[in-house]
Motif scaffolding. Structure first.
Motif, PDB file in Angstrom:
ATOM      1  N   ILE A   7      33.692  51.755  42.444  1.00 18.94           N
ATOM      2  CA  ILE A   7      33.623  50.815  43.572  1.00 18.94           C
ATOM      3  C   ILE A   7      34.310  49.509  43.208  1.00 18.94           C
ATOM      4  O   ILE A   7      35.035  48.912  44.018  1.00 18.94           O
ATOM      5  CB  ILE A   7      32.157  50.570  43.970  1.00 18.94           C
ATOM      6  CG1 ILE A   7      31.527  51.866  44.489  1.00 18.94           C
ATOM      7  CG2 ILE A   7      32.049  49.472  45.018  1.00 18.94           C
ATOM      8  CD1 ILE A   7      30.049  51.763  44.770  1.00 18.94           C
ATOM      9  N   TYR A   8      34.082  49.048  41.961  1.00 17.21           N
ATOM     10  CA  TYR A   8      34.748  47.828  41.499  1.00 17.21           C
ATOM     11  C   TYR A   8      36.272  47.961  41.577  1.00 17.21           C
ATOM     12  O   TYR A   8      36.965  47.049  42.039  1.00 17.21           O
ATOM     13  CB  TYR A   8      34.341  47.516  40.059  1.00 17.21           C
ATOM     14  CG  TYR A   8      35.293  46.578  39.358  1.00 17.21           C
ATOM     15  CD1 TYR A   8      35.233  45.207  39.581  1.00 17.21           C
ATOM     16  CD2 TYR A   8      36.284  47.067  38.497  1.00 17.21           C
ATOM     17  CE1 TYR A   8      36.125  44.346  38.957  1.00 17.21           C
ATOM     18  CE2 TYR A   8      37.170  46.214  37.868  1.00 17.21           C
ATOM     19  CZ  TYR A   8      37.095  44.858  38.106  1.00 17.21           C
ATOM     20  OH  TYR A   8      37.994  44.007  37.499  1.00 17.21           O
ATOM     21  N   VAL A  88      35.683  39.269  42.149  1.00 20.47           N
ATOM     22  CA  VAL A  88      34.416  38.975  42.826  1.00 20.47           C
ATOM     23  C   VAL A  88      33.227  39.690  42.199  1.00 20.47           C
ATOM     24  O   VAL A  88      32.087  39.284  42.395  1.00 20.47           O
ATOM     25  CB  VAL A  88      34.500  39.352  44.330  1.00 20.47           C
ATOM     26  CG1 VAL A  88      35.532  38.506  45.037  1.00 20.47           C
ATOM     27  CG2 VAL A  88      34.820  40.830  44.501  1.00 20.47           C
ATOM     28  N   PHE A  89      33.461  40.741  41.440  1.00 19.62           N
ATOM     29  CA  PHE A  89      32.348  41.572  40.959  1.00 19.62           C
ATOM     30  C   PHE A  89      32.566  41.925  39.491  1.00 19.62           C
ATOM     31  O   PHE A  89      33.637  42.386  39.101  1.00 19.62           O
ATOM     32  CB  PHE A  89      32.243  42.855  41.809  1.00 19.62           C
ATOM     33  CG  PHE A  89      31.213  43.833  41.333  1.00 19.62           C
ATOM     34  CD1 PHE A  89      29.873  43.464  41.262  1.00 19.62           C
ATOM     35  CD2 PHE A  89      31.561  45.115  40.950  1.00 19.62           C
ATOM     36  CE1 PHE A  89      28.907  44.364  40.819  1.00 19.62           C
ATOM     37  CE2 PHE A  89      30.613  46.026  40.516  1.00 19.62           C
ATOM     38  CZ  PHE A  89      29.281  45.642  40.453  1.00 19.62           C
ATOM     39  N   VAL A  90      31.564  41.687  38.653  1.00 21.05           N
ATOM     40  CA  VAL A  90      31.624  42.010  37.229  1.00 21.05           C
ATOM     41  C   VAL A  90      30.836  43.281  36.988  1.00 21.05           C
ATOM     42  O   VAL A  90      29.673  43.393  37.389  1.00 21.05           O
ATOM     43  CB  VAL A  90      31.051  40.874  36.362  1.00 21.05           C
ATOM     44  CG1 VAL A  90      31.109  41.252  34.894  1.00 21.05           C
ATOM     45  CG2 VAL A  90      31.824  39.591  36.590  1.00 21.05           C
ATOM     46  N   ILE A 245      36.935  29.162  33.336  1.00 22.85           N
ATOM     47  CA  ILE A 245      36.667  27.724  33.437  1.00 22.85           C
ATOM     48  C   ILE A 245      35.545  27.435  34.429  1.00 22.85           C
ATOM     49  O   ILE A 245      34.654  26.618  34.165  1.00 22.85           O
ATOM     50  CB  ILE A 245      37.943  26.961  33.831  1.00 22.85           C
ATOM     51  CG1 ILE A 245      39.080  27.263  32.854  1.00 22.85           C
ATOM     52  CG2 ILE A 245      37.675  25.459  33.876  1.00 22.85           C
ATOM     53  CD1 ILE A 245      38.772  26.929  31.414  1.00 22.85           C
ATOM     54  N   VAL A 246      35.580  28.070  35.596  1.00 30.63           N
ATOM     55  CA  VAL A 246      34.520  27.890  36.606  1.00 30.63           C
ATOM     56  C   VAL A 246      34.009  29.278  37.019  1.00 30.63           C
ATOM     57  O   VAL A 246      34.304  29.765  38.110  1.00 30.63           O
ATOM     58  CB  VAL A 246      35.025  27.089  37.834  1.00 30.63           C
ATOM     59  CG1 VAL A 246      35.074  25.620  37.527  1.00 30.63           C
ATOM     60  CG2 VAL A 246      36.401  27.570  38.287  1.00 30.63           C
ATOM     61  N   PRO A 247      33.229  29.931  36.155  1.00 32.93           N
ATOM     62  CA  PRO A 247      32.856  31.329  36.388  1.00 32.93           C
ATOM     63  C   PRO A 247      31.735  31.542  37.388  1.00 32.93           C
ATOM     64  O   PRO A 247      31.415  32.692  37.715  1.00 32.93           O
ATOM     65  CB  PRO A 247      32.419  31.786  34.993  1.00 32.93           C
ATOM     66  CG  PRO A 247      31.869  30.541  34.359  1.00 32.93           C
ATOM     67  CD  PRO A 247      32.714  29.408  34.875  1.00 32.93           C
ATOM     68  N   TRP A 248      31.116  30.459  37.869  1.00 37.54           N
ATOM     69  CA  TRP A 248      29.970  30.645  38.739  1.00 37.54           C
ATOM     70  C   TRP A 248      30.390  31.278  40.068  1.00 37.54           C
ATOM     71  O   TRP A 248      31.474  31.030  40.570  1.00 37.54           O
ATOM     72  CB  TRP A 248      29.264  29.310  38.999  1.00 37.54           C
ATOM     73  CG  TRP A 248      30.181  28.164  39.301  1.00 37.54           C
ATOM     74  CD1 TRP A 248      30.694  27.267  38.418  1.00 37.54           C
ATOM     75  CD2 TRP A 248      30.712  27.797  40.580  1.00 37.54           C
ATOM     76  NE1 TRP A 248      31.505  26.369  39.053  1.00 37.54           N
ATOM     77  CE2 TRP A 248      31.532  26.659  40.387  1.00 37.54           C
ATOM     78  CE3 TRP A 248      30.573  28.307  41.873  1.00 37.54           C
ATOM     79  CZ2 TRP A 248      32.214  26.039  41.425  1.00 37.54           C
ATOM     80  CZ3 TRP A 248      31.250  27.687  42.916  1.00 37.54           C
ATOM     81  CH2 TRP A 248      32.054  26.561  42.675  1.00 37.54           C
ATOM     82  N   GLY A 249      29.493  32.114  40.593  1.00 38.32           N
ATOM     83  CA  GLY A 249      29.733  32.723  41.899  1.00 38.32           C
ATOM     84  C   GLY A 249      30.101  34.193  41.851  1.00 38.32           C
ATOM     85  O   GLY A 249      30.138  34.853  42.896  1.00 38.32           O
ATOM     86  N   LEU A 250      30.369  34.755  40.672  1.00 37.39           N
ATOM     87  CA  LEU A 250      30.724  36.168  40.594  1.00 37.39           C
ATOM     88  C   LEU A 250      29.505  37.041  40.883  1.00 37.39           C
ATOM     89  O   LEU A 250      28.401  36.743  40.435  1.00 37.39           O
ATOM     90  CB  LEU A 250      31.274  36.507  39.210  1.00 37.39           C
ATOM     91  CG  LEU A 250      32.702  36.043  38.910  1.00 37.39           C
ATOM     92  CD1 LEU A 250      33.008  36.220  37.431  1.00 37.39           C
ATOM     93  CD2 LEU A 250      33.709  36.817  39.754  1.00 37.39           C
ATOM     94  N   ALA A 251      29.727  38.120  41.614  1.00 34.25           N
ATOM     95  CA  ALA A 251      28.633  39.033  41.949  1.00 34.25           C
ATOM     96  C   ALA A 251      28.338  39.955  40.766  1.00 34.25           C
ATOM     97  O   ALA A 251      29.256  40.406  40.083  1.00 34.25           O
ATOM     98  CB  ALA A 251      28.996  39.856  43.173  1.00 34.25           C
TER      99      ALA A 251
END
Length: 313
Positions: A7-8, A88-90, A245-251
């Motif tokens: 899916i990723y 968007v997705f890890v 650098i700004v990793p916040w927000g990844l699903a």
């Protein structure tokens, strides 16, 4: 192969293909604003690609099979490379996906075929562009290796997925190593995407063009694939910088809400970085060819300094 990674792969590929032309148009729009012009629509790159896909492909009688396969090799290599950088997705990587060494080899593969394609038609412009591209590559590729080696030292891993996971867990601490790596990655982004002050992607002047010279013989669908691969390459390098650098927000889950929020945040961060790229280009003039190594050496020096800090800290 796990279901999550499958899916990723589909989700990441669709996202990178959809947003890449937008970021290209945003950079052009910002540059136009700084020059007092209205500039093209932010959807202009989509219109251009759609128009090229409808046009006939014309080959020079001097070309060989290299001209015919290069667009497909480039887009395939860049799309596979895009799987190495989560937008968007890890998820858990699969089969070596995420390894920075393989990632760099994929970028080099696309560059090699593009340079050979520039020589294939036997035109003066194509040969000049390929010669310049390889001359720059001889200097920037060792620098790129050092920059990615510094990333491996800082994050203690060769996997981009692991780097992003560590960065996301740590938040966004403003450290000297992070600042130096951010500057180095930004320089790599500018050089690898052939932007000012290294190259001018919007000109066909024989004295300045590098990237455009190599694809001057392309037409129709082939040119659309080359332009799209260049746009995707820019996006994945932007995503790499953003993720570290700004990793916040990844699903981290496959819920619709988490993915939608992550996609919106990435689009916003990508638009902001496009603004920075546009302003950076507008504030610089194209550098003379023999002065370019001084720009590369800045990234080399900062990355080497990071490695020294990590080794002796």
């Amino acid at each position: 192969m796990t279901t999550d990674f499958l899916i990723y792969g589909v989700l990441n590929t669709i996202c990178v293909v959809l947003v890449s032309p937008l970021f290209v148009s945003l950079v052009k729009k910002v540059k136009a604003w700084t020059q007092g012009r209205q500039g093209p629509s932010v959807f202009q790159t989509y219109y251009t690609l759609a128009k090229l896909l409808k046009k006939e492909v014309i080959y020079s009688p001097n070309t060989s099979w290299i001209m015919r396969i290069t667009p497909w090799v480039c887009i395939a290599a860049i799309l596979v490379a895009s799987l190495f950088v989560p937008l968007v997705f890890v998820t858990v990587p699969f089969g070596g996906i995420g390894n920075i060494i393989l990632f760099l080899y994929l970028l080099v593969l696309a560059r090699f075929f593009m340079a050979v394609c520039g020589l294939d038609a036997g035109s003066a412009f194509g040969g000049m562009g390929s010669s310049r591209e390889m001359s720059i590559s001889a200097v920037i590729e060792p620098t790129t290796i050092i920059v990615f080696a510094a990333l491996a030292f800082v994050f203690k891993s060769l996997s981009i997925f692991d780097m992003v996971s560590v960065a996301a867990a740590a938040g966004t601490p403003v450290t000297p190593t992070l600042i130096l790596l951010g500057i180095s990655l930004f320089i790599i982004l500018i050089v690898e995407t052939s932007r000012i002050p290294v190259d001018n992607p919007e000109t066909h002047l024989e004295l300045t063009m590098i990237h455009e010279g190599m694809i001057l013989e392309m037409s129709g669908k082939n040119l659309a694939l080359m332009e799209l691969s260049a746009a995707i390459k820019q996006t994945i390098l932007m995503a790499l910088l953003i993720d570290l650098i700004v990793p916040w927000g990844l699903a981290t889950t496959l819920s619709f809400a988490a993915i939608a929020v992550a996609l919106c945040l990435f689009a916003a961060k990508g638009a902001l970085l496009s603004l920075v790229i546009g302003l950076f280009e507008s504030s610089m003039a194209k550098m003379r060819f023999f002065r370019l190594p001084s720009l590369f050496m800045m990234a080399f020096f900062f990355s080497t300094l990071v490695i020294i800090i990590e080794v002796f800290a």
